[in-house]
Design an enzyme around this catalytic site. Structure first.
Site, PDB file in Angstrom:
ATOM      1  N   LYS A  47      -2.471   5.915  -4.463  1.00 57.65           N
ATOM      2  CA  LYS A  47      -3.540   6.868  -4.196  1.00 57.65           C
ATOM      3  C   LYS A  47      -3.471   8.187  -4.953  1.00 57.65           C
ATOM      4  CE  LYS A  47      -3.839   4.560   0.345  1.00 57.65           C
ATOM      5  NZ  LYS A  47      -2.295   4.535   0.908  1.00 57.65           N
TER       6      LYS A  47
ATOM      7  N   ASP B  41       0.807  -1.468   0.207  1.00 55.46           N
ATOM      8  CA  ASP B  41      -0.191  -0.007  -0.045  1.00 55.46           C
ATOM      9  C   ASP B  41       0.834   1.421   0.022  1.00 55.46           C
ATOM     10  OD1 ASP B  41      -2.774   1.274   0.518  1.00 55.46           O
ATOM     11  OD2 ASP B  41      -1.563   2.179   1.937  1.00 55.46           O
TER      12      ASP B  41
ATOM     13  N   TYR C   1       2.985  10.091  -0.319  1.00 58.83           N
ATOM     14  CA  TYR C   1       4.107   9.579   0.785  1.00 58.83           C
ATOM     15  C   TYR C   1       5.390   9.672   0.446  1.00 58.83           C
ATOM     16  CZ  TYR C   1       0.045   6.835   2.417  1.00 58.83           C
ATOM     17  OH  TYR C   1      -1.152   6.388   2.905  1.00 58.83           O
TER      18      TYR C   1
ATOM     19  N   HIS D 214      -7.400   9.679  -2.259  1.00 58.41           N
ATOM     20  CA  HIS D 214      -6.783   9.582  -0.957  1.00 58.41           C
ATOM     21  C   HIS D 214      -7.683  10.320   0.225  1.00 58.41           C
ATOM     22  CE1 HIS D 214      -2.571   9.158   0.723  1.00 58.41           C
ATOM     23  NE2 HIS D 214      -3.521   9.084   1.665  1.00 58.41           N
TER      24      HIS D 214
HETATM   25  P1  NDP Z   1       0.358   1.633  11.634  1.00 56.32           P
HETATM   26  O1  NDP Z   1      -1.087   1.448  12.486  1.00 56.32           O
HETATM   27  O2  NDP Z   1       0.484   0.616  10.812  1.00 56.32           O
HETATM   28  O3  NDP Z   1       1.698   1.519  12.596  1.00 56.32           O
HETATM   29  C1  NDP Z   1       2.759   1.626  12.390  1.00 56.32           C
HETATM   30  C2  NDP Z   1       3.664   1.882  13.705  1.00 56.32           C
HETATM   31  O4  NDP Z   1       3.489   0.599  14.286  1.00 56.32           O
HETATM   32  C3  NDP Z   1       5.117   2.355  13.055  1.00 56.32           C
HETATM   33  O5  NDP Z   1       5.653   3.140  13.975  1.00 56.32           O
HETATM   34  C4  NDP Z   1       5.975   0.943  13.287  1.00 56.32           C
HETATM   35  O6  NDP Z   1       7.253   1.030  13.580  1.00 56.32           O
HETATM   36  C5  NDP Z   1       5.089   0.082  14.431  1.00 56.32           C
HETATM   37  N1  NDP Z   1       4.918  -1.312  14.306  1.00 56.32           N
HETATM   38  C6  NDP Z   1       4.832  -2.122  13.056  1.00 56.32           C
HETATM   39  N2  NDP Z   1       4.506  -3.200  13.505  1.00 56.32           N
HETATM   40  C7  NDP Z   1       4.853  -3.368  14.812  1.00 56.32           C
HETATM   41  C8  NDP Z   1       4.616  -4.189  15.925  1.00 56.32           C
HETATM   42  N3  NDP Z   1       4.578  -5.670  15.300  1.00 56.32           N
HETATM   43  N4  NDP Z   1       5.098  -4.288  17.210  1.00 56.32           N
HETATM   44  C9  NDP Z   1       5.159  -2.845  17.447  1.00 56.32           C
HETATM   45  N5  NDP Z   1       5.299  -1.694  16.827  1.00 56.32           N
HETATM   46  C10 NDP Z   1       5.114  -2.183  15.380  1.00 56.32           C
HETATM   47  O7  NDP Z   1       0.567   2.918  10.931  1.00 56.32           O
HETATM   48  P2  NDP Z   1       0.182   3.795   9.800  1.00 56.32           P
HETATM   49  O8  NDP Z   1      -0.640   5.095  10.094  1.00 56.32           O
HETATM   50  O9  NDP Z   1       1.488   3.846   9.055  1.00 56.32           O
HETATM   51  O10 NDP Z   1      -0.947   2.792   8.801  1.00 56.32           O
HETATM   52  C11 NDP Z   1      -0.430   1.993   8.053  1.00 56.32           C
HETATM   53  C12 NDP Z   1      -0.723   2.086   6.717  1.00 56.32           C
HETATM   54  O11 NDP Z   1      -1.972   2.589   6.301  1.00 56.32           O
HETATM   55  C13 NDP Z   1       0.066   3.314   6.068  1.00 56.32           C
HETATM   56  O12 NDP Z   1       1.665   3.116   6.092  1.00 56.32           O
HETATM   57  C14 NDP Z   1      -0.240   3.667   4.777  1.00 56.32           C
HETATM   58  O13 NDP Z   1       0.098   2.818   4.052  1.00 56.32           O
HETATM   59  C15 NDP Z   1      -1.760   3.323   5.142  1.00 56.32           C
HETATM   60  N6  NDP Z   1      -2.644   4.769   5.499  1.00 56.32           N
HETATM   61  C16 NDP Z   1      -3.456   5.253   4.759  1.00 56.32           C
HETATM   62  C17 NDP Z   1      -4.224   6.172   5.011  1.00 56.32           C
HETATM   63  C18 NDP Z   1      -5.315   6.973   4.122  1.00 56.32           C
HETATM   64  O14 NDP Z   1      -5.575   8.240   4.171  1.00 56.32           O
HETATM   65  N7  NDP Z   1      -5.908   6.150   3.131  1.00 56.32           N
HETATM   66  C19 NDP Z   1      -3.877   7.100   6.174  1.00 56.32           C
HETATM   67  C20 NDP Z   1      -2.827   6.496   7.095  1.00 56.32           C
HETATM   68  C21 NDP Z   1      -2.249   5.349   6.711  1.00 56.32           C
HETATM   69  P3  NDP Z   1       8.324   0.216  12.836  1.00 56.32           P
HETATM   70  O15 NDP Z   1       8.313   0.769  11.537  1.00 56.32           O
HETATM   71  O16 NDP Z   1       9.630   0.701  13.559  1.00 56.32           O
HETATM   72  O17 NDP Z   1       8.237  -1.310  12.946  1.00 56.32           O
HETATM   73  C1  1BO Z   2      -1.407  12.819   4.621  1.00 59.33           C
HETATM   74  C2  1BO Z   2      -1.608  11.228   4.351  1.00 59.33           C
HETATM   75  C3  1BO Z   2      -2.100  10.562   5.466  1.00 59.33           C
HETATM   76  C4  1BO Z   2      -1.537   9.045   5.303  1.00 59.33           C
HETATM   77  O1  1BO Z   2      -2.351   8.367   4.044  1.00 59.33           O
END
Ligand code: NDP
Ligand code: 1BO
Length: 322
Positions: free
Chosen positions: A88, A55, A60, A121
């Site tokens: 997106k 994704d 990003y 998005h």
């Molecule tokens: P997540 O809820 O996936 O959390 C990510 C965080 O958790 C990072 O800090 C990561 O750190 C940590 N992490 C990952 N795995 C573990 C684990 N097993 N144990 C402990 N910590 C962990 O956050 P996001 O907000 O990034 O959401 C995921 C994805 O969703 C985004 O990356 C994006 O692709 C999508 N998204 C889409 C949006 C939209 O508007 N359509 C908005 C927001 C997100 P580390 O990297 O150090 O492991």
């Molecule tokens: C500003 C973008 C949020 C994560 O999709």
């Protein structure tokens, strides 16, 4: 519940069937804030973790890096047709004449000939160079029908296999369904035990629209720390799983695909080991009962200008439906 399965890298990975008949793997790697490590994270996910779903988004700023990771995996023998790559359309491109050039730019950055899924998005048009929070005039009216027709054209021209939306409300979804000739296959929304968003999930299910849960672990900087939530932790210890696995599994048992982000090789591999076991009903329910339901990604910084509108509050962003 998941409708199909396939095996990759010795892992059984469930998939969900979309309205189009295509399938979406139940787990994808999120790439928001992955930075220059996205390349390596994607490679680890695809070649060592058994992921087949990535994704990403133009916003990003990692699509070139993601593209390198995907290309390396394809060179190593992963078939493009087995991958599910989502990107997106950013808010500045939400006018009909900008949709196709934005998609072509994304394909170029990713070094791909087509996307599996292209999502709107956020449902608000932003002026080029919009500031955060927006200045007066930065948030503009969106021609939703005109933009959707262009998205439909991308499907017809086989540049994308499925189209969908993110961050929609019931009101906006109903408006879209009123004129869509090609249905949105996917609605991607923030969903985790701290923000279940049952209303939107139910509405999508009733219309056959698949939901992908974003920020399934509670998101990153400034997010909600569900990894250390006492209910999540108790269930993880009881089942001999990690908190990350419990949160990912909860999302899949709700019937959503899920896109946890990690740049850490061990956590990337850990987060996908959620097949071949179930959360018992009582634990699933305990996660559904976590109190203090609230969004992390409410959109205030991006879209709200308290003095100049058109979105003067977070409630306006979400059509006062929360
Ligand atoms: P997540 O809820 O996936 O959390 C990510 C965080 O958790 C990072 O800090 C990561 O750190 C940590 N992490 C990952 N795995 C573990 C684990 N097993 N144990 C402990 N910590 C962990 O956050 P996001 O907000 O990034 O959401 C995921 C994805 O969703 C985004 O990356 C994006 O692709 C999508 N998204 C889409 C949006 C939209 O508007 N359509 C908005 C927001 C997100 P580390 O990297 O150090 O492991
Ligand atoms: C500003 C973008 C949020 C994560 O999709």
């Amino acid at each position: 519940m998941a409708q199909a399965t396939f095996t990759a890298e010795d892992q059984k990975i469930e998939s969900f069937r979309l309205l189009s008949g295509h399938t979406i793997p139940a787990i994808g790697l999120g790439t928001w804030r992955s930075g220059s490590q996205a390349d390596n994270s994607v490679k680890i996910a695809l070649l060592e973790g058994g992921y087949r779903h990535i994704d990403t988004a133009w916003e990003y700023g990692v699509q070139e890096s993601v593209g390198h990771g995907v290309k390396a995996a394809i060179h190593a023998g992963v078939e493009r047709r087995d991958l599910f790559i989502t990107s997106k359309l950013w808010c500045t491109e939400l006018s009909p004449e900008r949709v196709r050039p934005a998609l072509l730019n994304t394909l170029q950055q990713l070094q791909l000939e087509y996307l599996d899924l292209y999502l709107i998005h956020w449902p608000f048009r932003l002026a080029d160079g919009a500031s955060r929070p927006p200045k007066p005039g930065d948030v503009q009216e969106m021609d939703m029908e005109g933009v959707w027709r262009e998205m439909e054209g991308l499907v017809k021209d086989k540049l994308v296999r499925d189209i969908g939306v993110c961050n929609f409300t019931l009101k906006k979804m109903n408006k879209l369904l009123g004129f869509a000739e090609t249905m949105p296959s996917v609605c991607q929304m923030e969903m985790h035990p701290g923000w279940r968003n049952d209303k939107m999930l139910e509405a999508c299910k009733q219309n056959g629209i698949h939901v992908t849960a974003y920020s399934p672990l509670g998101s990153q900087e400034g997010g909600r720390d569900l990894i250390h939530d006492e209910t999540v932790d108790r269930i993880a210890k009881k089942l001999n799983k990690t908190p990350g696995q419990v949160l990912v599994k909860w999302a899949i048992q709700r019937g959503t695909s899920v896109v946890p982000k990690s740049n850490n090789p061990d956590r990337i591999k850990e987060n996908i080991k959620v097949f071949g076991w179930e959360l018992p009903q009582e634990d699933f329910q305990a996660l559904c009962n976590i109190p203090d339901q609230k969004r992390v990604l409410h959109g205030e910084q991006l879209f709200v200008n308290k003095n100049a509108g058109p979105l003067r509050s977070v409630a306006d962003v979400w059509d006062h439906e929360d």
